[in-house]
Design an enzyme around this catalytic site. Sequence first.
Site: not given
Length: 519
Positions: A262, A296
């Site tokens: 990720e 993110c």
Amino acid sequence: MNTQQILDSLGLDDVNPGGFDGEWMASGELLDIPTPVDGTRIAAVRQVTEAEYDRIVDRAHEAFLQWRTVPAPRRGEIVRQLGNRLREKKEALGALVTLEMGKIRAEGQGEVQEMIDICDFAVGLSRQLYGLTMASERQDHHMREQWHPLGVVGIISAFNFPVAVWSWNSALAAVCGNSTVWKPSERTPLTAVAVTKIAAEVCAENDIDPALFSLVVGDGPSIGERMIHDRRIPLVSATGSTRMGKRVGEVVGARLGRSILELGGNNAIIVTPNANLDLTLPAILFGSVGTAAQRCTSTRRIIVHASVREELERRLVRAYGDIAIGNPLDEGTLMGPLLDETAVQNLMDAKEKVVAAGGEILCGGERLEGDEYPGGRYVTPCIARAENHFDIVQHETFAPILYIIEYGSKDATPAEAIAEMEEAMRIHNDVPQGLSSAIFTDHMREAEYFLSHRGSDCGIANVNLGTSGAEIGGAFGGEKDTGGGRESGSDAWKAYMRRQTNTVNWSTSLPLAQGIEFG
């Protein structure tokens, strides 16, 4: 609660060992942890040595050998109790997230709620680890598919979600029958120690080996490298930068291990002429300013049609001027500090680069100083006009700078504006990253184009809501330089298990597949 009360309520001391395998240990270097709120020291964590790391992984493997024999619904019961204990500690743990990472109080509490929610999800999942049955081509045979526990799962988490990312992985890994070894960011290890203490209490109360949820606080070059090379760990789930993820993927792949990556995002919102700007504005604000743009999934780019650009810019600039910036522990604050001086400097550098490339700063990007902003990590969020091909726009700046990128013709007819979606999608997809995306439109054709195979190339694509704030029920992750991994909901649990196909012959003969005759 003040700092000492927060630490006391979570069982944290002034100096805390950063290794846990059922017992606390650490004899490595000491990490003093400052708060980005004002730069003062919170407490310290002692890092583990490589020898201590090896001991911890060995113990985690022993815990796995026992844990995998526990029926999955019983494993779910342990995770249910973990979720309940997190509920009891939500206020203190959320406050520690704010204190150590700098996100505002509501977001700190929200991150702990995310942990609770994924525990609830995992409890239900513990009774739904389904395989398949398949028709055999051979008479009096049956075929089926089973899912078995995998082993020790390594979890590498980033500073910006110091506890939620652990829970996404550990709750699912646990109900799937695995043990975990957690390497948190060295910038936010206190929250990791606190959570590990909570998990250890739950295990001890149920006569479960506490090494099920193990911890290793250490730096990347020693402990991180040792983990990704470690053949005792069949799966490494890593959250962080694309640079870090490429290293993890390369090393783990070379030993034929598995990785869930990720990584970075460069998330955009497309705003069409058919957008409801009253709905669009708060979504952009939360996406671009929430957590001081240190998510993110933070909104980095606004791809707006020429016919509505001026109006959207006017509203955004005015709204940015009203953002309450200050101590993240105070009620009413909407944006706290950046993590450290490096993050502040990254924002300043991005401003210079976008102007040098031909862009224009519309507002913000200044360092805030004075008694109200101690520690030197407070800034005003920045809006810049830019073009997508600028080098700085192609990279993720982990700081609050938002790029406004125009598409389409100001004088386009409604039909022409819809046709210009192709240009918007080209701009949208023309970055290396592919995590989260969104479109604001009340036109069905635009929305469906965005969600189609010709539309967003991201792992997350939203209509009429922003890029941030994913729910735990859906699989979370992205494509391209974002790494391709998936965590949390849907069928992401399968990554934590090994698949096995079974064929049973209940006849008195031995027919071969594909009609082969042998002998």
